[in-house]
Each structure stands twice: as C-alpha cells, then as structure tokens.
Motif scaffolding. Sequence first.
Motif, PDB file in Angstrom:
ATOM      1  N   SER A 151      34.783  19.835  40.066  1.00 34.06           N
ATOM      2  CA  SER A 151      35.421  20.602  38.674  1.00 34.06           C
ATOM      3  C   SER A 151      34.860  21.830  38.592  1.00 34.06           C
ATOM      4  N   LEU A 152      35.475  22.709  37.918  1.00 31.15           N
ATOM      5  CA  LEU A 152      35.015  23.934  37.700  1.00 31.15           C
ATOM      6  C   LEU A 152      34.838  24.190  35.952  1.00 31.15           C
ATOM      7  N   GLU A 153      34.060  24.474  35.491  1.00 27.51           N
ATOM      8  CA  GLU A 153      33.774  24.717  34.093  1.00 27.51           C
ATOM      9  C   GLU A 153      33.366  26.161  33.909  1.00 27.51           C
ATOM     10  N   CYS A 154      34.066  27.097  33.069  1.00 31.90           N
ATOM     11  CA  CYS A 154      33.942  28.261  32.831  1.00 31.90           C
ATOM     12  C   CYS A 154      33.089  28.491  31.504  1.00 31.90           C
ATOM     13  N   ALA A 155      32.124  28.878  31.432  1.00 33.34           N
ATOM     14  CA  ALA A 155      31.274  29.285  30.164  1.00 33.34           C
ATOM     15  C   ALA A 155      31.489  30.689  29.889  1.00 33.34           C
ATOM     16  N   ILE A 156      31.953  31.128  28.857  1.00 39.89           N
ATOM     17  CA  ILE A 156      32.470  32.512  28.567  1.00 39.89           C
ATOM     18  C   ILE A 156      31.450  32.627  27.229  1.00 39.89           C
ATOM     19  N   PRO A 157      30.906  33.782  27.392  1.00 44.53           N
ATOM     20  CA  PRO A 157      29.774  33.982  26.248  1.00 44.53           C
ATOM     21  C   PRO A 157      30.360  34.470  24.888  1.00 44.53           C
ATOM     22  N   CYS A 158      31.562  35.125  25.052  1.00 42.55           N
ATOM     23  CA  CYS A 158      32.536  35.208  23.734  1.00 42.55           C
ATOM     24  C   CYS A 158      34.031  35.765  24.029  1.00 42.55           C
ATOM     25  N   LEU A 159      34.859  35.675  23.027  1.00 40.73           N
ATOM     26  CA  LEU A 159      36.067  36.308  23.457  1.00 40.73           C
ATOM     27  C   LEU A 159      36.098  37.880  23.850  1.00 40.73           C
ATOM     28  N   GLY A 160      36.697  38.270  24.833  1.00 41.45           N
ATOM     29  CA  GLY A 160      36.725  39.557  25.088  1.00 41.45           C
ATOM     30  C   GLY A 160      35.756  39.891  26.162  1.00 41.45           C
ATOM     31  N   GLN A 161      35.480  39.055  26.863  1.00 47.49           N
ATOM     32  CA  GLN A 161      34.241  39.258  27.906  1.00 47.49           C
ATOM     33  C   GLN A 161      34.801  40.176  28.919  1.00 47.49           C
ATOM     34  N   ASP A 162      36.222  40.275  29.247  1.00 45.61           N
ATOM     35  CA  ASP A 162      36.612  41.050  30.373  1.00 45.61           C
ATOM     36  C   ASP A 162      37.376  42.448  29.597  1.00 45.61           C
ATOM     37  N   LYS A 163      37.015  42.863  28.357  1.00 45.51           N
ATOM     38  CA  LYS A 163      37.681  43.713  27.519  1.00 45.51           C
ATOM     39  C   LYS A 163      37.569  45.177  28.529  1.00 45.51           C
ATOM     40  N   TYR A 164      36.388  45.519  28.979  1.00 47.42           N
ATOM     41  CA  TYR A 164      36.253  46.747  29.487  1.00 47.42           C
ATOM     42  C   TYR A 164      36.436  46.840  31.082  1.00 47.42           C
ATOM     43  N   TRP A 165      37.059  45.687  31.586  1.00 46.59           N
ATOM     44  CA  TRP A 165      37.068  45.289  32.993  1.00 46.59           C
ATOM     45  C   TRP A 165      38.388  46.347  33.658  1.00 46.59           C
ATOM     46  N   SER A 166      38.602  46.415  34.828  1.00 51.49           N
ATOM     47  CA  SER A 166      39.823  47.094  35.470  1.00 51.49           C
ATOM     48  C   SER A 166      40.863  45.824  35.331  1.00 51.49           C
ATOM     49  N   GLU A 167      42.256  46.259  35.574  1.00 54.33           N
ATOM     50  CA  GLU A 167      43.407  45.521  35.145  1.00 54.33           C
ATOM     51  C   GLU A 167      43.179  44.550  36.489  1.00 54.33           C
ATOM     52  N   SER A 168      42.987  44.797  37.583  1.00 55.20           N
ATOM     53  CA  SER A 168      42.869  43.883  38.662  1.00 55.20           C
ATOM     54  C   SER A 168      41.719  42.586  38.443  1.00 55.20           C
ATOM     55  N   ASP A 169      40.457  43.195  38.012  1.00 57.34           N
ATOM     56  CA  ASP A 169      39.396  42.267  37.698  1.00 57.34           C
ATOM     57  C   ASP A 169      39.720  41.242  36.370  1.00 57.34           C
ATOM     58  N   LYS A 170      40.600  41.744  35.237  1.00 57.05           N
ATOM     59  CA  LYS A 170      41.389  41.108  34.097  1.00 57.05           C
ATOM     60  C   LYS A 170      42.236  40.077  34.833  1.00 57.05           C
ATOM     61  N   HIS A 171      43.034  40.346  35.600  1.00 59.36           N
ATOM     62  CA  HIS A 171      44.085  39.550  36.264  1.00 59.36           C
ATOM     63  C   HIS A 171      43.201  38.197  36.933  1.00 59.36           C
ATOM     64  N   ARG A 172      42.136  38.482  37.748  1.00 60.14           N
ATOM     65  CA  ARG A 172      41.460  37.552  38.376  1.00 60.14           C
ATOM     66  C   ARG A 172      40.893  36.792  37.481  1.00 60.14           C
ATOM     67  N   TYR A 173      40.337  37.174  36.317  1.00 59.70           N
ATOM     68  CA  TYR A 173      39.512  36.402  35.414  1.00 59.70           C
ATOM     69  C   TYR A 173      40.473  35.407  34.945  1.00 59.70           C
ATOM     70  N   VAL A 174      41.563  35.922  34.379  1.00 56.94           N
ATOM     71  CA  VAL A 174      42.688  34.995  33.766  1.00 56.94           C
ATOM     72  C   VAL A 174      43.119  33.761  34.739  1.00 56.94           C
ATOM     73  N   GLU A 175      43.295  34.398  36.030  1.00 61.36           N
ATOM     74  CA  GLU A 175      43.874  33.219  36.935  1.00 61.36           C
ATOM     75  C   GLU A 175      42.755  32.192  37.036  1.00 61.36           C
ATOM     76  N   ILE A 176      41.456  32.468  37.237  1.00 64.29           N
ATOM     77  CA  ILE A 176      40.334  31.565  37.408  1.00 64.29           C
ATOM     78  C   ILE A 176      40.423  30.586  36.048  1.00 64.29           C
ATOM     79  N   LEU A 177      40.443  31.168  34.898  1.00 67.62           N
ATOM     80  CA  LEU A 177      40.364  30.570  33.436  1.00 67.62           C
ATOM     81  C   LEU A 177      41.680  29.511  33.730  1.00 67.62           C
TER      82      LEU A 177
END
Length: 176
Positions: free
Chosen positions: A78-104
């Motif tokens: 199993s994969l657990e994602c430990a996120i420090p806070c909401l908006g961790q990806d706030k300043y990321w590129s659109e492609s990195d944000k998409h990847r992040y959301v896909e994993i979550l």
Amino acid sequence: MRVTTENYCCFTGLRPQKLNFKEDSKKHNIIMSRCEKYIIQLIEGYNVTNFISGMALGWDIWCAEEILKLRDRYSSISLECAIPCLGQDKYWSESDKHRYVEILSKADNIIQMQEKYTSDCMIKRNRYMVDKSLYVFALWDRQVGGTASTIKYALEKERRIIIINPITSEILVNKR
C-alpha cells in the motif's frame, strides 16, 4: 495503541534542484532501477507492505510512482501519502500538480499533518513518517537540509536506513 513499524518504509530525499541530473536521464534511470530492486527486496525479504511518501518533488514523487507500479505485481503493498499541509503543490508547475493529484487519487491512505503551512510542518511530516516506519529509504549525498535532518532523526530512532547517493549511485545500508 502503538503503531507497528516492522512492515513500514518511508521515503526521504533531495528535491530536483539539488540533484546533478534530470529526471529520465541515464543517471535517473540507474537510480530508479536500484530503487525498484531495493523495494522488491524489502517486500520479498522483509515483508514490508506499507510505504509512505511525503509527496515532495523529486525522490518522494518518484518512489510513490514506483510503489503504484509495483502494486500490480504485489497486491499486498500500500501507499500512504503524508502531506505536510494543504497546498503543498501551490507553487509547482501544472504538470507537477497533475502528477501529484494523480498519485493522491491512487493512494491507499492520505494523512495531512495540518491545514496551513508553518515553518515546521515539513519536520512534523518527516517525523511522522520515521516514527511509523522501521525502514527509511533515502536519496541523499550528505547535503545539509531536510533530508539530512530526517536521516539524523531516523538514526536516533534506530531505524534501518538505505541511502542511494545521487552523485555516485552507490548504496549504503545501515541495518542497525
């Protein structure tokens, strides 16, 4: 209730801007091949079934994706994602944000340390991951920073540490 750590492994590592290679380069592919080999060894040899990613850019994201790929072969992991806070990806590129959301969206569990960013939310996330894991798998070249602090904390907690050096691709295993 005490959390059992024997079948948990967390990932900690350098961000892309601190690495001497780009993603999908020859060096990246070598490192990820070694990563896959050690994850399989943890699964098959040590019954590690739970993996935790802090979901930062670089090593955390790459390892989360590796676990998702390996889930096809090892249905017990199993994969657990430990996120420090909401908006961790706030300043990321659109492609990195998409990847992040896909994993979550494919994660088995998501833990959020707190609502808003504070100067210590990453430290809280890192300590949570180490506290829950017997194994810590790192991409680190001895630079000071968050990865160094996490490894120091893992050593204090007597965790078993696997380190891939991103410069030499050498692997150091501390079995404590």
